[in-house]
Structure formats: structure tokens, C-alpha cells
Design a protein around this motif. Structure first.
Motif, PDB file in Angstrom:
ATOM      1  N   THR A  95     -20.763  33.915  -1.283  1.00  0.00           N
ATOM      2  CA  THR A  95     -19.382  33.753  -0.822  1.00  0.00           C
ATOM      3  C   THR A  95     -19.304  33.763   0.702  1.00  0.00           C
ATOM      4  OG1 THR A  95     -18.594  34.896  -2.793  1.00  0.00           O
ATOM      5  CG2 THR A  95     -17.043  34.693  -0.973  1.00  0.00           C
ATOM      6  N   PRO A  96     -18.676  32.768   1.318  1.00  0.00           N
ATOM      7  CA  PRO A  96     -18.561  32.757   2.784  1.00  0.00           C
ATOM      8  C   PRO A  96     -17.613  33.843   3.274  1.00  0.00           C
ATOM      9  CG  PRO A  96     -17.361  30.911   1.816  1.00  0.00           C
ATOM     10  CD  PRO A  96     -18.100  31.561   0.690  1.00  0.00           C
ATOM     11  N   PRO A  97     -17.739  34.237   4.552  1.00  0.00           N
ATOM     12  CA  PRO A  97     -16.898  35.305   5.114  1.00  0.00           C
ATOM     13  C   PRO A  97     -15.497  34.789   5.450  1.00  0.00           C
ATOM     14  CG  PRO A  97     -18.414  34.497   6.778  1.00  0.00           C
ATOM     15  CD  PRO A  97     -18.773  33.782   5.504  1.00  0.00           C
ATOM     16  N   LEU A  98     -14.694  34.566   4.436  1.00  0.00           N
ATOM     17  CA  LEU A  98     -13.435  33.858   4.592  1.00  0.00           C
ATOM     18  C   LEU A  98     -12.437  34.580   5.489  1.00  0.00           C
ATOM     19  CD1 LEU A  98     -13.029  32.740   0.878  1.00  0.00           C
ATOM     20  CD2 LEU A  98     -13.586  31.264   2.824  1.00  0.00           C
ATOM     21  N   ALA A  99     -12.288  35.899   5.308  1.00  0.00           N
ATOM     22  CA  ALA A  99     -11.261  36.618   6.065  1.00  0.00           C
ATOM     23  C   ALA A  99     -11.532  36.551   7.565  1.00  0.00           C
ATOM     24  CB  ALA A  99     -11.182  38.071   5.592  1.00  0.00           C
ATOM     25  N   GLU A 100     -12.766  36.774   7.968  1.00  0.00           N
ATOM     26  CA  GLU A 100     -13.079  36.770   9.395  1.00  0.00           C
ATOM     27  C   GLU A 100     -13.056  35.354   9.962  1.00  0.00           C
ATOM     28  OE1 GLU A 100     -13.857  38.457  13.117  1.00  0.00           O
ATOM     29  OE2 GLU A 100     -13.066  39.257  11.229  1.00  0.00           O
ATOM     30  N   LEU A 101     -13.507  34.376   9.184  1.00  0.00           N
ATOM     31  CA  LEU A 101     -13.407  32.990   9.636  1.00  0.00           C
ATOM     32  C   LEU A 101     -11.947  32.599   9.856  1.00  0.00           C
ATOM     33  CD1 LEU A 101     -16.006  31.181   7.352  1.00  0.00           C
ATOM     34  CD2 LEU A 101     -16.112  31.311   9.850  1.00  0.00           C
ATOM     35  N   THR A 102     -11.078  33.025   8.953  1.00  0.00           N
ATOM     36  CA  THR A 102      -9.651  32.727   9.069  1.00  0.00           C
ATOM     37  C   THR A 102      -9.070  33.355  10.328  1.00  0.00           C
ATOM     38  OG1 THR A 102      -9.423  32.538   6.673  1.00  0.00           O
ATOM     39  CG2 THR A 102      -7.417  32.950   7.930  1.00  0.00           C
ATOM     40  N   ARG A 103      -9.427  34.610  10.582  1.00  0.00           N
ATOM     41  CA  ARG A 103      -8.924  35.299  11.769  1.00  0.00           C
ATOM     42  C   ARG A 103      -9.366  34.587  13.043  1.00  0.00           C
ATOM     43  NH1 ARG A 103     -10.184  38.602  15.693  1.00  0.00           N
ATOM     44  NH2 ARG A 103     -12.398  38.634  15.163  1.00  0.00           N
ATOM     45  N   ARG A 104     -10.631  34.212  13.094  1.00  0.00           N
ATOM     46  CA  ARG A 104     -11.138  33.552  14.295  1.00  0.00           C
ATOM     47  C   ARG A 104     -10.521  32.174  14.491  1.00  0.00           C
ATOM     48  NH1 ARG A 104     -17.200  34.954  16.047  1.00  0.00           N
ATOM     49  NH2 ARG A 104     -17.259  37.161  15.498  1.00  0.00           N
ATOM     50  N   ALA A 105     -10.386  31.424  13.406  1.00  0.00           N
ATOM     51  CA  ALA A 105      -9.793  30.092  13.520  1.00  0.00           C
ATOM     52  C   ALA A 105      -8.356  30.177  14.016  1.00  0.00           C
ATOM     53  CB  ALA A 105      -9.855  29.372  12.176  1.00  0.00           C
ATOM     54  N   ALA A 106      -7.609  31.139  13.514  1.00  0.00           N
ATOM     55  CA  ALA A 106      -6.209  31.288  13.924  1.00  0.00           C
ATOM     56  C   ALA A 106      -6.082  31.736  15.369  1.00  0.00           C
ATOM     57  CB  ALA A 106      -5.506  32.285  13.007  1.00  0.00           C
ATOM     58  N   GLY A 107      -7.087  32.463  15.886  1.00  0.00           N
ATOM     59  CA  GLY A 107      -7.026  32.981  17.242  1.00  0.00           C
ATOM     60  C   GLY A 107      -7.666  32.093  18.282  1.00  0.00           C
ATOM     61  N   ASP A 108      -8.100  30.897  17.903  1.00  0.00           N
ATOM     62  CA  ASP A 108      -8.741  29.987  18.844  1.00  0.00           C
ATOM     63  C   ASP A 108      -7.733  29.440  19.852  1.00  0.00           C
ATOM     64  OD1 ASP A 108     -11.351  28.479  19.378  1.00  0.00           O
ATOM     65  OD2 ASP A 108      -9.924  26.814  19.233  1.00  0.00           O
ATOM     66  N   TRP A 109      -8.253  28.889  20.977  1.00  0.00           N
ATOM     67  CA  TRP A 109      -7.367  28.245  21.952  1.00  0.00           C
ATOM     68  C   TRP A 109      -6.509  27.182  21.279  1.00  0.00           C
ATOM     69  CZ3 TRP A 109     -11.987  26.551  25.519  1.00  0.00           C
ATOM     70  CH2 TRP A 109     -12.671  27.688  25.980  1.00  0.00           C
TER      71      TRP A 109
END
Length: 283
Positions: free
Chosen positions: A230-244
């Protein structure tokens, strides 16, 4: 200042076209590599963790999360460009053993000469076709495979088939991950087929991209993270949302593929050409 920067610009004909190394007007130690006018890579020699392109930041986020912070990785990069992500891994995961496969030998020599790698980086560059190189590699030899190959502005057809995906899965460790850059636009026919093709070999996956690209509203880059766990969905989501430039993670890939099926060698096609004028506003 403008005249000095212009004099540093370097233009050479390489195997895949006309390569330009353009100094970044905002960062004295940074350069953009263009091939036939299409931006391919951005590198800051003084700070390899600075990543200009949003899709590269999304790929880097996946790299950050596939193993504990700082743990060395066995990384295979298919497609070299200016070696942005190999430099990033060398800086963030010291001791990583990295191999890069790049088909354009003159481009490799240009990058080595103009944008030298850190002396401490364990990065080996091989001039070869990506598929031929992978087919000759041993099983389970890599923790991560990064697929970012473009001939001009298109991914070649022989790197878009189920047979190739199976070879990538073979050289990955059972707990390893493929991180692939997929370029497509409305109606996302190519991206849907690529997701179905790769998931046939590496079923646990998610996409990271701009919401407009994911919805098929415009052309852009979709980053596919695929493996067997299973990919690390929660952290990927957080990082994607916080990108420039905020992005979104799509985990319902059954819905995204909309019935698309894996593509064999006999019917594989290159990725679509970007829309005319997409890179026309560069300086």
C-alpha cells in the motif's frame, strides 16, 4: 548582468536534438536544460534539493516516503536529462547506489562537463536504451525505479507496454516502487492505459497531479507511484496539497482507468505530443 548570463548560455547539437543549458535568472548556480525547446530538467548545483518543476517535486515526495528518511536506496533512473533526481537522492540519502540509463551519449557528456556531479555521489551513468538495459538486469536489484524517458517530448512506445512493465517489476525488490512520469492531456486516454498497464505488474498504486490534469481539463504530468504494498497515501496527500502549486492524490484507480486494459507491445503507442505553444513562453 543580463549580458553576463546570456554569455553563459550553452547550445549544442546532441543525438536527440538541440540541447540548451540556460542559466536561471533568479539563482546563480542553477540551470535549465531544454531539448528542442522543451524544458527537460532544472538543476541547482549548490542546492540539489531545490526542485523547480512541480512534477519533479511530486516524484521527490514519493522518493522521500518509500523508505525511512536518510536510508540509502538502490535507485535506477530510466532517463537522465541533467540528473536532477539522482543529485537529489545523493543529497538526501547519502550512500545510495544509483544507476542512470540515458540513450543520448552526447547529452550525457554535455551534462557531465557543464553540470558536474558531486565527487561523493555514487551515480553511474550508462549510455543505452532503457528497455534493453532493464532486460539485462538481475532480479530484485533495486528499491526504486524512476521512469522519466522522453524522445523529444514523447515517451517511446516500447516503454509503454505490459511487457516492459513486467521487466521493471522483475528488477524491483518485492517491497520496491516504480515512480513514473506520465504526460497526457484530454481525454487522458494514454494515461488511463498506462495506469492499467503498469498496475497489471505492480497493482498497488496511486497518481499525483494537478487537479485540472487529473480531471482531463488540460495537458500535464501525472506521477504514478506503483508497487506491491500500500502506498503512503496520507503523507503523499499532505505534501501534494502543500506544494507551491497544490496537487491531488488519486487512489481510486479502478475508476480512473475507466475500463482501460493493459497494452501489449503489438499495440503500444508513444505518449501524445504536448499542445503546440505549450513551451512557447520561455525566455
Amino acid at each position: 548582468m543580463a549580458q553576463r548570463r546570456s554569455s553563459r548560455r550553452r547550445v549544442e547539437t546532441v543525438a536527440s536534438g538541440v540541447a540548451e543549458l540556460v542559466p536561471d535568472p533568479d539563482r546563480d548556480t542553477a540551470w535549465t536544460l531544454l531539448l528542442d525547446g522543451a524544458p527537460q530538467s532544472h538543476v541547482d548545483l549548490a542546492d540539489p534539493t531545490f526542485l523547480q518543476f512541480e512534477y519533479v517535486r511530486r516524484m521527490a515526495s514519493a522518493i522521500d516516503l518509500v523508505a525511512p528518511p536518510g536510508r540509502p536506496l538502490r535507485a535506477l533512473h530510466l532517463g537522465g536529462g541533467a540528473l536532477t533526481l539522482p543529485r537529489y537522492i545523493a543529497a538526501t540519502r547519502p550512500g545510495s547506489a544509483q544507476r542512470v540509463v540515458e540513450i543520448d551519449g552526447p547529452l550525457v557528456e554535455l551534462v557531465r562537463a557543464a553540470l558536474p556531479l558531486p565527487a561523493s555521489a555514487n551515480i553511474r551513468v550508462r549510455v543505452a536504451d532503457a528497455r534493453a538495459a532493464v532486460e539485462g538486469m538481475r532480479d530484485a536489484g533495486y528499491d526504486v525505479v524512476i521512469l522519466d524517458v522522453f524522445a523529444g517530448a514523447r515517451t517511446p512506445a516500447h516503454l509503454a507496454s505490459a511487457e516492459f512493465a513486467a521487466q521493471v517489476a522483475r528488477v524491483l525488490d518485492p517491497s520496491g516502487w516504480l515512480i513514473a512520469n506520465v504526460a497526457d492531456g484530454p481525454p487522458l486516454r494514454y494515461a488511463r492505459s498506462q495506469v492499467a498497464t503498469i498496475r497489471a505488474a505492480l497493482p498497488q498504486a496511486c497518481l499525483i497531479a494537478d487537479a485540472g490534469v487529473l480531471r482531463g481539463r488540460r495537458f500535464g504530468n501525472l506521477v504514478l507511484l506503483a508497487g506491491r504494498t500500500t502506498p503512503p497515501l496520507a503523507e503523499l496527500t499532505r505534501r501534494a496539497a502543500g506544494d507551491w502549486f497544490p496537487g491531488r492524490v488519486e487512489e481510486d484507480l479502478d475508476r480512473f482507468t475507466a475500463g482501460a486494459t493493459p497494452v501489449p507491445d503489438t499495440s503500444a503507442v508513444p505518449s501524445p505530443l504536448p499542445p503546440e505553444g505549450l513551451f512557447g513562453n520561455r525566455k
